[in-house]
Design a protein around this motif. Structure first.
Motif, PDB file in Angstrom:
ATOM      1  N   LEU A 828     109.235  21.447  38.006  1.00 24.39           N
ATOM      2  CA  LEU A 828     108.961  20.021  38.104  1.00 24.39           C
ATOM      3  C   LEU A 828     108.651  19.668  39.550  1.00 24.39           C
ATOM      4  O   LEU A 828     109.334  20.111  40.481  1.00 24.39           O
ATOM      5  CB  LEU A 828     110.159  19.190  37.634  1.00 24.39           C
ATOM      6  CG  LEU A 828     110.579  19.354  36.162  1.00 24.39           C
ATOM      7  CD1 LEU A 828     111.776  18.479  35.864  1.00 24.39           C
ATOM      8  CD2 LEU A 828     109.419  19.021  35.233  1.00 24.39           C
ATOM      9  N   THR A 829     107.624  18.825  39.725  1.00 26.02           N
ATOM     10  CA  THR A 829     107.207  18.385  41.056  1.00 26.02           C
ATOM     11  C   THR A 829     107.093  16.871  41.059  1.00 26.02           C
ATOM     12  O   THR A 829     106.488  16.284  40.143  1.00 26.02           O
ATOM     13  CB  THR A 829     105.846  18.991  41.435  1.00 26.02           C
ATOM     14  OG1 THR A 829     105.977  20.407  41.508  1.00 26.02           O
ATOM     15  CG2 THR A 829     105.377  18.447  42.775  1.00 26.02           C
ATOM     16  N   MET A 830     107.671  16.221  42.101  1.00 22.69           N
ATOM     17  CA  MET A 830     107.473  14.788  42.291  1.00 22.69           C
ATOM     18  C   MET A 830     106.384  14.600  43.326  1.00 22.69           C
ATOM     19  O   MET A 830     106.548  14.981  44.496  1.00 22.69           O
ATOM     20  CB  MET A 830     108.761  14.101  42.743  1.00 22.69           C
ATOM     21  CG  MET A 830     108.590  12.595  42.872  1.00 22.69           C
ATOM     22  SD  MET A 830     110.134  11.691  43.201  1.00 22.69           S
ATOM     23  CE  MET A 830     110.477  12.257  44.860  1.00 22.69           C
ATOM     24  N   ALA A 831     105.270  13.989  42.871  1.00 23.35           N
ATOM     25  CA  ALA A 831     104.131  13.796  43.756  1.00 23.35           C
ATOM     26  C   ALA A 831     104.208  12.427  44.414  1.00 23.35           C
ATOM     27  O   ALA A 831     104.901  11.519  43.936  1.00 23.35           O
ATOM     28  CB  ALA A 831     102.827  13.937  42.970  1.00 23.35           C
ATOM     29  N   LEU A 877     115.007  18.191  54.972  1.00 22.68           N
ATOM     30  CA  LEU A 877     115.826  17.744  53.835  1.00 22.68           C
ATOM     31  C   LEU A 877     115.578  18.611  52.606  1.00 22.68           C
ATOM     32  O   LEU A 877     116.521  19.031  51.930  1.00 22.68           O
ATOM     33  CB  LEU A 877     115.503  16.270  53.512  1.00 22.68           C
ATOM     34  CG  LEU A 877     116.198  15.690  52.281  1.00 22.68           C
ATOM     35  CD1 LEU A 877     117.711  15.682  52.473  1.00 22.68           C
ATOM     36  CD2 LEU A 877     115.696  14.261  52.015  1.00 22.68           C
ATOM     37  N   CYS A 878     114.328  18.912  52.339  1.00 26.59           N
ATOM     38  CA  CYS A 878     114.011  19.707  51.154  1.00 26.59           C
ATOM     39  C   CYS A 878     114.505  21.144  51.299  1.00 26.59           C
ATOM     40  O   CYS A 878     114.915  21.763  50.307  1.00 26.59           O
ATOM     41  CB  CYS A 878     112.506  19.683  50.895  1.00 26.59           C
ATOM     42  SG  CYS A 878     111.911  18.060  50.337  1.00 26.59           S
ATOM     43  N   GLU A 879     114.461  21.700  52.539  1.00 28.37           N
ATOM     44  CA  GLU A 879     114.997  23.041  52.725  1.00 28.37           C
ATOM     45  C   GLU A 879     116.495  23.068  52.445  1.00 28.37           C
ATOM     46  O   GLU A 879     117.017  24.026  51.864  1.00 28.37           O
ATOM     47  CB  GLU A 879     114.701  23.521  54.145  1.00 28.37           C
ATOM     48  CG  GLU A 879     113.237  23.878  54.357  1.00 28.37           C
ATOM     49  CD  GLU A 879     112.972  24.396  55.768  1.00 28.37           C
ATOM     50  OE1 GLU A 879     113.917  24.330  56.594  1.00 28.37           O
ATOM     51  OE2 GLU A 879     111.855  24.855  56.032  1.00 28.37           O
ATOM     52  N   ILE A 883     114.363  22.717  47.779  1.00 25.08           N
ATOM     53  CA  ILE A 883     113.191  22.174  47.101  1.00 25.08           C
ATOM     54  C   ILE A 883     111.963  22.480  47.933  1.00 25.08           C
ATOM     55  O   ILE A 883     111.956  22.335  49.156  1.00 25.08           O
ATOM     56  CB  ILE A 883     113.334  20.653  46.901  1.00 25.08           C
ATOM     57  CG1 ILE A 883     114.558  20.345  46.037  1.00 25.08           C
ATOM     58  CG2 ILE A 883     112.093  20.057  46.262  1.00 25.08           C
ATOM     59  CD1 ILE A 883     114.838  18.864  45.896  1.00 25.08           C
ATOM     60  N   VAL A 884     110.883  22.885  47.266  1.00 22.66           N
ATOM     61  CA  VAL A 884     109.626  23.193  47.952  1.00 22.66           C
ATOM     62  C   VAL A 884     108.954  21.883  48.333  1.00 22.66           C
ATOM     63  O   VAL A 884     108.940  20.915  47.566  1.00 22.66           O
ATOM     64  CB  VAL A 884     108.704  24.025  47.038  1.00 22.66           C
ATOM     65  CG1 VAL A 884     107.361  24.271  47.714  1.00 22.66           C
ATOM     66  CG2 VAL A 884     109.383  25.339  46.681  1.00 22.66           C
ATOM     67  N   VAL A 885     108.361  21.863  49.538  1.00 24.45           N
ATOM     68  CA  VAL A 885     107.614  20.703  50.013  1.00 24.45           C
ATOM     69  C   VAL A 885     106.134  20.986  49.834  1.00 24.45           C
ATOM     70  O   VAL A 885     105.644  22.057  50.221  1.00 24.45           O
ATOM     71  CB  VAL A 885     107.929  20.395  51.483  1.00 24.45           C
ATOM     72  CG1 VAL A 885     107.113  19.211  51.969  1.00 24.45           C
ATOM     73  CG2 VAL A 885     109.402  20.120  51.659  1.00 24.45           C
ATOM     74  N   GLU A 906     104.079  24.346  50.226  1.00 24.68           N
ATOM     75  CA  GLU A 906     102.792  24.653  49.603  1.00 24.68           C
ATOM     76  C   GLU A 906     101.848  23.504  49.909  1.00 24.68           C
ATOM     77  O   GLU A 906     102.235  22.325  49.809  1.00 24.68           O
ATOM     78  CB  GLU A 906     102.913  24.800  48.082  1.00 24.68           C
ATOM     79  CG  GLU A 906     103.562  26.091  47.630  1.00 24.68           C
ATOM     80  CD  GLU A 906     103.619  26.185  46.113  1.00 24.68           C
ATOM     81  OE1 GLU A 906     103.749  27.297  45.604  1.00 24.68           O
ATOM     82  OE2 GLU A 906     103.536  25.113  45.457  1.00 24.68           O
ATOM     83  N   VAL A 907     100.611  23.854  50.262  1.00 17.24           N
ATOM     84  CA  VAL A 907      99.629  22.828  50.610  1.00 17.24           C
ATOM     85  C   VAL A 907      98.349  23.106  49.845  1.00 17.24           C
ATOM     86  O   VAL A 907      98.101  24.225  49.377  1.00 17.24           O
ATOM     87  CB  VAL A 907      99.360  22.808  52.127  1.00 17.24           C
ATOM     88  CG1 VAL A 907     100.610  22.431  52.877  1.00 17.24           C
ATOM     89  CG2 VAL A 907      98.837  24.167  52.609  1.00 17.24           C
ATOM     90  N   GLN A 908      97.533  22.066  49.760  1.00 18.14           N
ATOM     91  CA  GLN A 908      96.232  22.194  49.109  1.00 18.14           C
ATOM     92  C   GLN A 908      95.300  21.192  49.736  1.00 18.14           C
ATOM     93  O   GLN A 908      95.713  20.162  50.266  1.00 18.14           O
ATOM     94  CB  GLN A 908      96.336  21.940  47.596  1.00 18.14           C
ATOM     95  CG  GLN A 908      96.758  20.534  47.226  1.00 18.14           C
ATOM     96  CD  GLN A 908      97.000  20.354  45.743  1.00 18.14           C
ATOM     97  OE1 GLN A 908      98.129  20.525  45.303  1.00 18.14           O
ATOM     98  NE2 GLN A 908      95.952  20.025  45.011  1.00 18.14           N
TER      99      GLN A 908
END
Length: 928
Positions: A828-831, A877-879, A883-885, A906-908
């Motif tokens: 699950l990812t919160m965008a 905070l995510c580390e 949680i992955v940022v 992760e980036v795009q």
């Protein structure tokens, strides 16, 4: 001396013997003379007896027919009310609960409303009925037949009282049909006057259904209703709509039964029974009186004949004595002076006897003729009153064939004027000014040969109010043809008209506010269009309440209803006499403004509406503040119909809301063009969804430290035949408005999982499900499970993205949906985190594996000091939370450099590759 000596030797008969013989001869002659008269009298008595018996039978049959017509009229009135309710339900003017409350408010004898559903079955199979209130056969019968259908008696499970249903099929939807029924207890549908006396000489009245069960009974109603009729088999064996026969009642009494089958029913029958002794006494008593009179007449004639015979024999005896005296005297002595005329008077006596006999015969003939005339007059009288009985009884009237009133019994009770004030044409002075054409039409119908009349009109009642009456009448024929007079009844039907008016009002007005509803508003709008065509312009104001839903959801529907009523009062205080305000839907109102000379007139009214409705409301213990937005469409020349005017006003309202609410806006032609374009997009989008004219492209997800591809992000596009590839950002809002987002997300999940089967080296693919979460949160987990099962894909390779704003609509529903998806094993990812003030709080409430930073925080170039600090804080905070940022829109090296600093990232973006089609992903997988 010789004659005197021979006189004692003469052989003469004694005078007494000769008188007896003469008397016998006279009596024989009298009997022969009276024989025809006696035969005529006997024949007249026999014919009169038959006539009286037939009259008694016709009287009983006419009573049955009158009662049957009265019951049929009552059933027709109930059917008319049911049809009116059905039209209101089908037109949307009446809600079912409103109709039920109205029926309940009119008393128990009105019954209860029941709506039964039925769904179509297979070919050749009857529809499947869903109803616990009615037998399924009753519902199917109503579906198969047109119009109102009356059922036979039935008893609901758990109830002992038999009931009857009047049913009417409503307009059917695609596969489901409905039946509206008015269910009443049997004793309330047909109410007969109770017979309190148990005297065996009284009439017995009953009504049976088509199965021979008692619906109503005038004697011991509660005991016998619902039980079978003892003589039902004999009645059905006659196989006739009406008739009579002798039977035995349930109490054991012998009666003469007459019956009449009710029209428009499943063979219901009205039965009236009269005890045989009473029936025979009714026709035998006049016959006994007639026979007694005839016997007395004959006795009087015989006494007169005896007197005449004695009068005749007296001179005969005198003559015999004279003859004997002459014989004894031998002619020497003259007869006494008082007996001298005996011979001459004998001829007169015989002549008098003949005349007397003829007079007696003539008298008997005249008596028989008088009896015939009396019987004919009696039959005419019975026919007159039988015709009256067929019409009911309120004001009984008689009129000449030319239409002049001869009698009007009951006119004073109806109008307060003496009955004499209705004679001739005087009654027409009480007629409503609009109704003389109705009477003229009746006269025309009569002049064309009609023998029955039936019309409704209004007359002035005794309280000064107009009373609706129904005039029914029939021509009374004479034996030789033609019409002797007309007889009939005036019946007060005002209550039926008031009931129909109430139902029409319910169909055209809103039950909560009392304002005209959409149907009636359209009528008022069409009238305004006609006035505009004649040079009297107007305007339509479409009003929508701002923040009304918040009041309804937070304070409850009772407060919401009270608020709507308060809004109605404020709107009514702003309007002029010729303006109209209506409630179109939940919080939508509309005004038809008349006599609009300038557009500023409509703008001023709209401003007053916004100001009045925005002022605070005090509703019980609550103070409420809402707002209003108004769209205006001018009615200038009558060139637009009601539908387009209302649509244009709605477009103007939409613009007012877009511009910030709490204001008004006029319709402009460009709005219609934009709406037409939106409509074209909607149609094209629906067609594209059916034809699957959508595609997915995939953008690499890159680890910023290793610069290696860690997965793919799916992007939806529309392959438009003219516009080419349209990104989801241009049609996602329209897709959500049309309620199609759920179907699109379901398709995307299936398609992504199918594509991933072709890329065994791809670790994961991210799919955005934000559009489906607010409306279809409960179904999302099922779609995910189905897609994984169909493709055989490992759950860990699927990542679901949820926009932070999608969690705001229904947080609890979203929480349950995301936990259900997490239980399946997907990521699950919160965008777009950072787009709201509560984004960080979601990290604690929802089981996210990854968060994506809002693109606006990255800027067009470098993040800057504040943006860089926020991104670094988010990364730390995510580390800590494991949680992955993630970040989207990394198009430059400077943006990428600002993000490097954490292993869990992760980036795009365009820097690593733009979204590609499925077939162009081979080069991407080489780096995995």
């Amino acid at each position: 001396m010789t004659a005197a000596r021979d006189a004692p030797h003469l052989q003469a008969s004694p005078p007494a013997t000769r008188t007896a013989r003469l008397r016998t001869v006279l009596l024989l002659l009298l009997v022969v003379a009276l024989a025809p008269a006696l035969a005529t009298a006997v024949f007249a008595i026999w014919k009169s007896g038959n006539a009286h018996r037939e009259a008694s039978t016709m009287r009983l049959a006419d009573t049955t027919r009158t009662l049957a017509q009265s019951i049929e009229g009552d059933l027709a009135n109930r059917a008319a009310l049911l049809q009116t309710m059905a039209r209101g339900l089908e037109g949307g003017g009446i809600a079912l609960e409103q109709a039920r409350r109205w029926v309940d408010s009119n008393g128990a004898d009105q019954g209860r409303l029941v709506v039964s559903a039925a769904r179509e079955a297979g070919a050749g199979q009857p529809p499947t009925v869903h109803s616990d209130e009615l037998p399924h056969a009753v519902v199917r019968d109503a579906l198969e037949r047109k119009g109102v259908v009356l059922s036979n008696l039935f008893t609901r499970p758990g109830h002992s009282a038999p009931e009857v249903a009047l049913s009417l099929a409503l307009k059917a939807s695609r596969q489901e049909q409905a039946v509206l029924s008015l269910v009443l207890p049997a004793e309330h549908l047909i109410q007969l006057a109770p017979q309190r006396s148990r005297n065996d000489d009284s009439l017995l009245i009953a009504v049976t259904d088509g199965n021979g069960l008692l619906v109503a009974r005038s004697r011991d109603t509660e005991r016998f209703v619902g039980r079978p009729v003892p003589s039902w088999a004999r009645l059905k064996a006659l196989n006739a709509p009406r008739g009579q026969f002798q039977a035995v009642t349930a109490e054991g009494g012998s009666v003469i039964l007459t019956f009449e089958t009710l029209a428009s029913t499943p063979d219901w029958v009205v039965v009236i029974g009269e005890p045989v002794s009473v029936f025979d006494r009714g026709w035998q008593q006049p016959l006994v009186q007639l026979a007694t009179g005839s016997a007395l007449g004959l006795l009087a004639a015989l006494l007169a004949a005896l007197w005449i015979a004695r009068s005749i024999t007296r001179p005969a005896r005198a003559l015999a004595r004279n003859a004997l005296a002459v014989a004894q005297a031998g002619g020497e002595a003259a007869p006494p002076a008082r007996e001298a005329p005996a011979t001459a008077s004998a001829i007169t006596e015989f002549e008098s006897m003949r005349v007397s006999i003829e007079a007696a015969q003539a008298a008997l003939h005249e008596r028989a003729e008088a009896e015939r005339r009396n019987a004919q007059a009696l039959a005419m009288s019975e026919l007159r009153f039988r015709t009256l009985a067929l019409t009911g009884a309120v004001v009984l009237w008689r009129a000449t064939p030319q239409g002049e009133m001869l009698a009007a019994d009951g006119w004073e009770l109806l109008t307060g004027e003496p009955d004499a004030q209705a004679l001739g044409d005087l009654w027409r002075s009480r007629l409503h000014p609009d109704d003389p054409p109705v009477i003229d039409a009746l006269k025309t119908t009569v002049s064309q040969g009609a023998r029955q009349v039936d019309a409704e009109f209004r007359i002035a009642g005794k309280d000064g109010q107009w009373v609706w009456v129904r005039m029914r009448g029939a021509a009374v024929p004479v034996p030789g043809g033609g019409v002797q007079e007309w007889v009939g009844v005036l019946e007060d039907v005002s209550e039926r008209h008031r009931a129909q008016a109430r139902i029409v009002h319910m169909a055209l007005h809103d039950a909560l506010t009392g304002l005209p509803n959409r149907v009636e508003f359209r009528n008022r709008l069409e009238a305004a269009i006609r006035r505009a065509a004649r040079g009297d312009p107007g305007a339509v104001l479409y009003i929508d309440l701002d923040r009304f839903k918040e009041v309804n959801d937070t304070l409850g529907h009772p407060i919401g209803d009270a608020l709507l009523r308060a809004v109605t009062e404020r709107l009514g205080s702003l309007l002029r006499e010729h303006d109209t305000v209506a409630r179109l839907a939940g919080d939508e109102f509309a005004i038809v403004q008349s006599h609009v000379r300038q557009p500023s007139d409509a703008a001023d009214l709209a401003t007053r509406v916004v100001q009045a409705l925005s002022a605070p409301y005090v509703l019980g213990d609550h103070q409420v503040t809402i707002g209003a937005s108004v769209g205006i469409m001018l009615i200038l020349d009558g060139s637009h119909d009601a539908e387009h005017l209302l649509k244009y006003a709605d477009m103007a309202l939409y613009k007012a809301k877009q511009e910030g609410r709490g204001r008004h806006s006029f319709f402009e032609p460009e709005m219609d063009q934009r709406m037409q374009a939106r409509r074209r997009n909607e149609l094209e989008l629906r067609a594209a969804l059916e034809q699957r004219d959508f595609g997915l492209s995939y953008q690499p997800l890159v680890n910023p430290i290793k610069r290696r591809v860690s997965g793919l992000a799916a992007a939806l596009h529309w392959q438009h035949p003219e516009r080419g590839q349209v990104p989801a950002s241009e049609f996602s809002a329209l897709l959500d408005e049309l309620g199609l987002s759920g179907r699109m997300v379901e398709w995307m999940l299936q398609r992504v999982c199918e594509d991933m089967r072709r890329w065994p080296g791809c670790p994961k693919v991210a799919v955005d499900i934000s559009a489906a979460l607010p409306r279809h949160g409960a179904a999302v987990a099922g779609w995910v499970a189905s897609a994984l099962q169909d493709s055989g894909l490992a759950p860990g390779r699927l990542e679901l993205e949820v926009d932070e704003r999608a969690l705001l609509a229904h947080p609890e529903n979203a929480n349950r949906a995301l936990h259900a998806c997490k239980a399946l094993g997907v990521r699950l990812t919160m965008a777009s985190i950072g787009s709201t003030h509560s984004g960080l709080g979601y990290l604690r409430r929802f089981p996210f594996d990854k968060v994506k930073i809002e693109r606006a925080m990255l800027g067009e170039g470098e993040p800057g000091a504040h943006g860089d600090a926020i991104v670094r804080a988010m990364t730390v905070l995510c580390e800590e939370l494991g949680i992955v940022v993630g970040a989207d829109g990394i198009d430059t090296e400077s943006q990428f450099a600002a993000l490097q600093g954490g292993a869990h990232m992760e980036v795009q973006g365009a820097l690593f590759g733009r979204p590609r089609a499925v077939d162009d992903l081979v080069s991407v997988f080489r780096g995995l």
